[in-house]
Design a protein around this motif. Structure first.
Motif, short mmCIF file in Angstrom:
data_model
loop_
_atom_site.label_atom_id
_atom_site.label_comp_id
_atom_site.label_asym_id
_atom_site.label_seq_id
_atom_site.Cartn_x
_atom_site.Cartn_y
_atom_site.Cartn_z
N ARG A 1 -11.73 -3.17 -2.94
CA ARG A 1 -12.29 -4.53 -2.81
C ARG A 1 -13.20 -4.62 -1.08
O ARG A 1 -14.56 -4.72 -1.90
N CYS A 2 -12.21 -4.81 -0.27
CA CYS A 2 -12.84 -4.92 0.69
C CYS A 2 -13.54 -3.73 1.36
O CYS A 2 -14.52 -3.12 2.19
N ILE A 3 -13.30 -2.28 0.81
CA ILE A 3 -13.69 -0.87 1.40
C ILE A 3 -15.02 -0.88 0.46
O ILE A 3 -16.44 -1.08 1.55
N SER A 4 -15.44 -1.86 -0.31
CA SER A 4 -16.91 -1.70 -0.95
C SER A 4 -17.46 -2.80 0.18
O SER A 4 -19.17 -2.98 0.06
N ALA A 5 -16.63 -3.87 0.19
CA ALA A 5 -17.47 -4.99 0.24
C ALA A 5 -18.23 -5.04 1.71
O ALA A 5 -18.95 -5.43 1.91
N TYR A 6 -17.02 -4.61 2.16
CA TYR A 6 -17.51 -4.87 3.40
C TYR A 6 -17.94 -3.74 4.74
O TYR A 6 -17.93 -3.40 5.82
N GLY A 7 -18.00 -2.97 4.15
CA GLY A 7 -18.81 -1.37 4.39
C GLY A 7 -17.71 -0.59 5.26
O GLY A 7 -18.74 -0.14 6.39
N VAL A 8 -16.45 -1.05 4.60
CA VAL A 8 -15.39 0.00 5.51
C VAL A 8 -16.11 1.51 6.15
O VAL A 8 -16.26 2.47 5.20
N THR A 9 -15.26 1.35 7.26
CA THR A 9 -15.96 3.71 7.95
C THR A 9 -14.49 4.22 7.96
O THR A 9 -14.62 5.22 8.43
N TYR A 10 -14.28 3.31 8.72
CA TYR A 10 -12.79 3.94 8.89
C TYR A 10 -11.55 3.31 8.57
O TYR A 10 -10.90 2.21 8.02
N LEU A 11 -9.98 3.47 7.61
CA LEU A 11 -9.14 3.24 7.83
C LEU A 11 -8.32 3.84 7.84
O LEU A 11 -7.07 4.78 7.39
N PRO A 12 -7.87 3.08 8.57
CA PRO A 12 -6.14 3.62 9.21
C PRO A 12 -4.90 2.77 8.20
O PRO A 12 -5.16 2.42 7.89
N LEU A 13 -3.53 3.65 7.98
CA LEU A 13 -2.84 3.27 6.93
C LEU A 13 -2.06 4.05 7.46
O LEU A 13 -1.92 4.71 8.44
N VAL A 14 -0.86 4.31 6.50
CA VAL A 14 0.56 5.32 6.47
C VAL A 14 1.06 6.08 5.89
O VAL A 14 0.13 4.76 4.52
N PRO A 15 1.11 6.67 5.90
CA PRO A 15 1.78 8.00 4.71
C PRO A 15 2.31 7.37 2.74
O PRO A 15 1.10 8.09 2.09
N PRO A 16 2.93 6.09 2.77
CA PRO A 16 2.95 6.20 1.52
C PRO A 16 0.89 5.62 0.70
O PRO A 16 1.35 5.72 -0.61
N ILE A 17 0.70 4.86 1.62
CA ILE A 17 -1.13 4.62 1.04
C ILE A 17 -1.28 5.55 0.56
O ILE A 17 -2.13 6.03 -0.83
N LEU A 18 -1.19 7.41 1.56
CA LEU A 18 -2.66 8.37 1.52
C LEU A 18 -1.86 8.80 -0.05
O LEU A 18 -2.50 9.52 -0.96
N VAL A 19 -0.39 8.63 -0.14
CA VAL A 19 0.63 9.16 -1.52
C VAL A 19 -0.01 8.84 -1.91
O VAL A 19 -0.44 9.24 -3.94
N ALA A 20 0.02 7.44 -2.33
CA ALA A 20 -0.65 6.41 -3.77
C ALA A 20 -1.94 7.09 -4.33
O ALA A 20 -1.98 6.68 -4.90
N MET A 21 -2.80 6.86 -2.83
CA MET A 21 -4.36 7.22 -3.20
C MET A 21 -4.95 8.42 -3.83
O MET A 21 -5.18 8.69 -4.39
N VAL A 22 -3.83 10.10 -3.40
CA VAL A 22 -3.82 11.26 -3.98
C VAL A 22 -2.91 10.91 -5.19
O VAL A 22 -3.71 11.54 -6.51
N ALA A 23 -2.52 10.46 -5.52
CA ALA A 23 -1.18 10.58 -6.48
C ALA A 23 -2.48 9.38 -8.22
O ALA A 23 -1.66 10.18 -9.32
N HIS A 24 -3.67 8.72 -7.52
CA HIS A 24 -4.26 8.20 -8.70
C HIS A 24 -4.36 8.74 -9.14
O HIS A 24 -5.10 10.35 -8.91
N PRO A 25 -4.85 8.36 -10.55
CA PRO A 25 -5.64 9.92 -11.56
C PRO A 25 -6.51 10.18 -11.51
O PRO A 25 -6.45 11.35 -11.42
N LYS A 26 -7.33 9.29 -11.73
CA LYS A 26 -8.60 9.85 -10.91
C LYS A 26 -9.21 9.35 -9.17
O LYS A 26 -8.52 8.57 -8.84
#
Length: 551
Positions: A284-309
């Motif tokens: 929601r925040c990425i869309s609502a606030y026009g986020v261009t950079y997303l710093p994160l830790v690997p578990p979040i990245l894993v969740a994004m890749v594992a998402h069906p779509k």
């Protein structure tokens, strides 16, 4: 250092004469003046940014003008009675992420006070241990976390990190809220302690993945050099457009504190602050606030890749991962699902103020498994742990790094400092690494986490990477299991994928077919999740404790 640079191989950065590698990145200029604190340095930066902070939950925006006025007002209030915060005093921040966190940290550091942070998930006993060690005179916290502060702490005053609208709990330690002290009229005539680049700025407790956590003392010089290196990495000062970063990483951690509560505020970027990570709220925040950079830790990245779509990522251009190296499968999986987003990585420690190496472009990240090229202003050595010999290209040993961001030392622990930092400034990272012929750093494993099987050294990370290729394994951690005959052997804690009936025998056979006999996994336990710290590193000491408690 100039001689080393002149004699270094331009391709790898290695200098045979000194046994050191030199960063291939251009040097970043650092301020020479001694009388400078990180807050003055940040506030004096010129940029075209307008909004500094956005509270993701309320949408409330704080401009740079409002931020620096709040910091000056809070500093004025904290310097006066009843606080009397002075140079060298310690101020504790026990809080989830919030737009108040940077104000508290910057106000305290501007006075020469030392900021120490605690994980809000810590138990009251763990917080009490840190309070006993750091001896803060002031604590910034929330009403929910107030009960975790030890009542026995002598004279500890509390500022609530929340607005003044709701009545404060009846606790004599509470003196004010952050809104109240921020609203104080800044007093340019107030007494000021002289703060230099060599003075202590932060006292952060290392994650202690292999043993007890230690207080890491960083100076204003360490933070200033880190800020300069980060701004150079993202080239934010040269940009006409304002970049928007989403703060998903905890501000109590070195990665969150140095980037979001200090560094990025000096270059005009907008920081959208998430109080806690939840995937739907992040999207929601990425869309609502026009986020261009997303710093994160690997578990979040894993969740994004594992998402069906593929998830809707709006204007997102770059994902910045830190904390633990990313596998080839994860990088490729992310690229396939989100081709419009560049994935960058970074390597650093609490002891190096989160600096060490990074990939700064998609091309650099395609060197799978690398932590990147050495950061600017950095030298490195790869040292044989047994002989102390400095090793050349493509040889594995302990990584030592030297740069202006290396910690002052461990708090009240001369023995640990002398064991970790050499007299000439080399930080022994405890990481087994090699640097290839093009100057790219590869982290093989933690030196202290190597499993010693009959004298052979087995890196747990190698077995974990192998097990993660099994189609029924969701997550895994490998630890040393004590054994009278062989010393230690590898034991795997495995998280099965939903619906899987994978057996321990099948896990052991899967590994045995692909590794040398001494690397075989000889014991398996199934768990629902793998304990990790805030930056995604496996808490092996917890698993070792769990395994050995049953002996």
């Amino acid at each position: 250092m100039a001689t080393a640079a002149a004699a270094a191989d331009p391709r790898s950065g290695y200098c045979a004469a000194t046994g050191a590698f030199r960063s291939k990145r251009a040097e970043v200029p650092l301020p020479a003046g001694r009388d400078l604190d990180v807050v003055t340095f940040l506030a004096s930066r010129r940029h075209s940014g307008v909004v500094a902070l956005v509270d993701a939950s309320t949408g409330r925006r704080t401009t740079f003008a409002e931020l620096w006025r709040a910091v000056a007002g809070a500093a004025t209030a904290l310097a006066a009675p009843p606080f009397g915060l002075r140079k060298g005093h310690v101020a504790l921040i026990l809080s989830p992420n919030s737009v108040h966190f940077p104000v508290a940290a910057l106000a305290a550091m501007s006075l020469g006070a030392v900021v120490t942070t605690a994980n809000p998930l810590n138990t009251a006993a763990e917080v009490a241990k840190q309070v006993a060690d750091a001896r803060p005179v002031l604590a910034f916290t929330t009403r929910d976390l107030l009960p975790k502060l030890p009542r026995a702490a002598d004279g500890l005053r509390v500022v609530l990190l929340e607005s003044s609208s709701s009545p404060a709990p009846a606790d004599p330690r509470i003196v004010a809220t952050i809104d109240e002290i921020s609203a104080t009229a800044p007093d340019p005539a107030r007494r000021r302690d002289r703060v230099t680049q060599d003075d202590q700025a932060t006292l952060l407790y290392s994650s202690g993945t292999t043993g007890p956590s230690k207080g890491v003392v960083a100076t204003h010089r360490n933070l200033i050099s880190m800020v300069q290196i980060v701004m150079n990495r993202f080239r934010l000062e040269d940009s006409d457009t304002t970049e928007t970063f989403l703060c998903t990483v905890p501000m109590f951690h070195v990665y969150g504190l140095v980037a979001f509560a200090t560094g990025l505020l000096g270059c005009g970027a907008t920081i959208v602050v998430l109080s806690k990570f939840e995937l739907p709220e992040m999207l929601r925040c990425i869309s609502a606030y026009g986020v261009t950079y997303l710093p994160l830790v690997p578990p979040i990245l894993v969740a994004m890749v594992a998402h069906p779509k593929p998830l809707p990522l709006g204007n997102l251009r770059k994902v910045l991962s830190g904390g633990a190296p990313l596998s080839k499968e994860l990088i490729e999986g992310f690229r396939e699902k989100y081709p419009q987003v560049e994935i960058l990585q970074g390597y650093g420690l609490t002891e190096s103020t989160a600096i060490g190496a990074s990939t700064d472009s998609a091309e650099e990240s395609r060197r799978y498994g690398t932590a990147g090229l050495l950061s600017p202003n950095t030298e490195a050595k790869i040292v044989d742990p047994d002989t102390g010999e400095a090793l050349p290209v493509n040889r594995t040993g302990e990584l030592w790094i030297r740069g202006p961001y290396v910690m002052k030392g461990y708090f009240n622990n001369t023995e640990a400092t002398q064991a970790t930092v050499t007299p000439d400034g080399w930080l022994k990272t405890g990481d087994l690494c090699y640097i290839d012929e093009d100057g790219y750093l590869f982290v093989v494993d933690r030196l202290k986490e190597l499993i010693k099987y009959k004298g052979y050294q087995v890196p747990p990370a190698e077995l974990e990477a192998l097990l993660l290729t099994h189609p029924e394994v969701s997550d895994v951690a490998v630890i040393p299991f004590p054994d009278r005959d062989v010393g230690q052997f590898p034991m795997a804690y495995v998280v099965r994928k939903k619906g899987s009936n994978l057996s321990a025998q099948e896990v052991m056979e899967f590994v045995a077919k692909q590794v040398a006999p001494y690397k075989k996994v000889r014991k398996v336990a199934f768990v629902t999740d793998i304990p990790k710290n805030a930056s995604g590193k496996i808490l092996r000491k917890d698993l070792i404790k769990l395994a050995t408690s049953k002996l």
